[in-house]
Design a protein around this motif. Structure first.
Motif, mmCIF file in Angstrom:
data_model
loop_
_atom_site.group_PDB
_atom_site.id
_atom_site.type_symbol
_atom_site.label_atom_id
_atom_site.label_comp_id
_atom_site.label_asym_id
_atom_site.label_seq_id
_atom_site.Cartn_x
_atom_site.Cartn_y
_atom_site.Cartn_z
ATOM 1 N N LYS A 1 6.983 -14.376 -6.408
ATOM 2 C CA LYS A 1 7.133 -12.945 -6.678
ATOM 3 C C LYS A 1 8.327 -12.685 -7.603
ATOM 4 N N GLN B 1 12.581 -1.381 -5.988
ATOM 5 C CA GLN B 1 11.390 -1.745 -5.218
ATOM 6 C C GLN B 1 11.540 -1.329 -3.755
ATOM 7 N N ALA C 1 6.495 4.359 0.084
ATOM 8 C CA ALA C 1 5.091 3.963 0.278
ATOM 9 C C ALA C 1 4.791 3.699 1.749
ATOM 10 N N SER C 2 5.791 3.183 2.475
ATOM 11 C CA SER C 2 5.530 2.739 3.848
ATOM 12 C C SER C 2 5.999 3.738 4.898
ATOM 13 N N GLY C 3 6.864 4.672 4.490
ATOM 14 C CA GLY C 3 7.401 5.629 5.461
ATOM 15 C C GLY C 3 8.568 5.084 6.260
ATOM 16 N N MET D 1 8.598 -5.888 6.367
ATOM 17 C CA MET D 1 7.200 -5.663 5.992
ATOM 18 C C MET D 1 6.941 -5.882 4.501
ATOM 19 N N PHE E 1 3.894 -9.345 0.795
ATOM 20 C CA PHE E 1 3.725 -10.433 -0.174
ATOM 21 C C PHE E 1 2.789 -11.505 0.401
ATOM 22 N N GLN F 1 -0.666 -10.399 0.055
ATOM 23 C CA GLN F 1 -1.134 -10.639 -1.316
ATOM 24 C C GLN F 1 -1.503 -12.112 -1.513
ATOM 25 N N GLU G 1 -4.757 -12.782 -0.223
ATOM 26 C CA GLU G 1 -5.731 -12.140 -1.119
ATOM 27 C C GLU G 1 -5.946 -12.949 -2.398
ATOM 28 N N TYR H 1 -9.410 -10.947 4.384
ATOM 29 C CA TYR H 1 -8.528 -11.123 5.536
ATOM 30 C C TYR H 1 -9.228 -10.824 6.860
ATOM 31 N N LYS I 1 -2.241 6.964 -2.331
ATOM 32 C CA LYS I 1 -1.348 6.230 -1.428
ATOM 33 C C LYS I 1 -1.666 4.728 -1.481
ATOM 34 N N GLU J 1 -0.144 3.488 -4.753
ATOM 35 C CA GLU J 1 1.313 3.423 -4.630
ATOM 36 C C GLU J 1 1.732 2.165 -3.851
ATOM 37 N N TYR J 2 1.061 1.930 -2.743
ATOM 38 C CA TYR J 2 1.401 0.800 -1.872
ATOM 39 C C TYR J 2 1.147 -0.530 -2.588
ATOM 40 N N VAL K 1 3.838 -1.129 -5.555
ATOM 41 C CA VAL K 1 5.203 -1.503 -5.194
ATOM 42 C C VAL K 1 5.263 -2.957 -4.707
ATOM 43 N N LEU K 2 4.203 -3.432 -4.090
ATOM 44 C CA LEU K 2 4.185 -4.835 -3.649
ATOM 45 C C LEU K 2 3.833 -5.781 -4.796
ATOM 46 N N GLY K 3 3.332 -5.219 -5.904
ATOM 47 C CA GLY K 3 2.925 -6.058 -7.028
ATOM 48 C C GLY K 3 1.562 -6.700 -6.817
ATOM 49 N N LEU K 4 0.734 -6.071 -6.002
ATOM 50 C CA LEU K 4 -0.623 -6.578 -5.807
ATOM 51 C C LEU K 4 -1.417 -6.313 -7.088
ATOM 52 N N ASN K 5 -1.842 -7.386 -7.745
ATOM 53 C CA ASN K 5 -2.454 -7.156 -9.045
ATOM 54 C C ASN K 5 -3.975 -7.177 -9.039
ATOM 55 N N HIS L 1 -7.482 -2.452 -5.687
ATOM 56 C CA HIS L 1 -6.581 -1.489 -5.048
ATOM 57 C C HIS L 1 -6.262 -0.292 -5.937
ATOM 58 N N LEU M 1 -9.717 -0.374 -2.144
ATOM 59 C CA LEU M 1 -9.458 -1.136 -0.919
ATOM 60 C C LEU M 1 -7.968 -1.049 -0.564
ATOM 61 N N ALA M 2 -7.679 -0.739 0.687
ATOM 62 C CA ALA M 2 -6.278 -0.688 1.134
ATOM 63 C C ALA M 2 -5.713 -2.107 1.220
ATOM 64 N N PRO M 3 -4.462 -2.303 0.788
ATOM 65 C CA PRO M 3 -3.810 -3.623 0.958
ATOM 66 C C PRO M 3 -3.705 -3.982 2.442
ATOM 67 N N THR N 1 -1.458 -4.722 4.612
ATOM 68 C CA THR N 1 -0.446 -4.175 5.539
ATOM 69 C C THR N 1 -0.327 -2.651 5.411
ATOM 70 N N GLN O 1 2.291 2.520 7.472
ATOM 71 C CA GLN O 1 2.866 3.867 7.313
ATOM 72 C C GLN O 1 2.416 4.845 8.395
#
Lengths: 133, 155
Positions: A14, A21, A28-30, A55, A60, A63, A66, A74, B23, B26-27, B30-34, B38, B53-55, B57, B61
């Protein structure tokens, strides 16, 4: 790509964790615990400076599952938060297939996974299961 | 502070929410899911999903959006000694934008253990079950919240 027991998964490296970030992840997560973006709050809590949300490293690892097995593959993800992640750390996700098993006639891979920091120290580790069909 | 045992007698109300595209984007960003499933509707549909599709984790929230729905603020833990020790997700069906989910939190286990330098550590597992409009299970999240042992008092 098909996997078998004992296979190492391709690593996911990463970008360095940045304060921006962590601010964005808070939104994003609250999770607005200030130890994740405010150095003063982190020091008041006995830390040297801000640390990443646990979290974030689990995200990561999500991901990583994924990119390895495909989005939506998953089945299960479980981790233990073992170490703190400081700003600037480059997190690498890695893992190994521990079993190929079946449930209700569907095949899945069971893996041990971990996120390690720039010094190779394990920060978050656990297990993942992903459907192979 | 030991666990406030009254929390074990309490029922936490069901809560509901709609899974939103913005949302999810956004999620993922920020995680860099490419993976574009999503962020790009066409890519998500081409991959067989009804919507973005939701990531994996993403539901994080919704655990404690409202303190009335969540046992966490009622455990009686000292915030300075509270740790998120472990986290688990079980996936039962794809979580995509547009779904209306219902969630409910419940404490499923508690235990205490002596800390390495004395004092007691407390472990509480909170399970959140998320179901869709038909009542079908979508995801189960389990978080282990630890209160570390209080440091020994200075003489």
């Amino acid at each position: 790509m098909s996997y078998k027991q004992g296979d190492a998964l391709p690593e996911l490296v990463k970008a360095p964790v940045s304060r921006m970030q962590l601010v964005k992840y808070a939104g994003a997560s609250g999770d607005f615990n200030p130890i994740h973006y405010d150095d003063e709050a982190a020091r008041a809590g006995g830390l040297e400076g801000v640390i990443a949300h646990g979290m974030l490293s689990m995200g990561f690892l999500g991901q990583f599952v994924e990119t390895t097995f495909g989005a939506g593959s998953y089945k299960r993800l479980e981790v233990r938060f073992q170490g703190m992640v400081k700003l600037g750390e480059v997190i690498t996700c890695r893992g190994v297939v521990t079993d190929i098993a079946q449930e209700n006639g569907r095949e899945y891979a069971a893996c041990e996974i971990e996120a390690v920091d720039s010094d190779g120290r394990v920060v978050t580790a656990g297990r993942a299961q992903a459907w192979l069909d | 502070m030991p666990l406030d045992k009254s929390v074990l007698e309490r029922n936490f109300p069901e809560f509901d929410f709609r899974v939103e595209r913005g949302k999810i984007r956004e999620y993922a960003l920020v995680l860099g899911l490419n993976d574009p499933v999503h962020t790009d509707l066409e890519a998500a549909r081409a991959a067989g999903f009804e919507d973005l599709l939701a990531p994996p984790t993403f539901v994080r929230q919704f655990w404690h959006e409202n303190p009335e729905n969540d046992p966490m603020p009622h455990l009686g833990y000292d915030p300075k000694r509270r740790l998120h020790g472990e986290q688990e997700f079980e996936y039962h069906k794809p979580l995509v934008a547009g779904m209306n989910l219902k969630g409910r939190n419940a404490i499923v286990s508690t235990r205490e253990k002596e800390g390495r330098r004395g004092g007691m550590m407390t472990f509480v597992v909170i399970e959140t079950r998320f179901v869709d409009e038909t009542g079908e299970l979508v995801q189960v999240a389990r978080r282990t919240l630890i209160e570390t042992a209080a440091p020994p008092k200075e003489a």
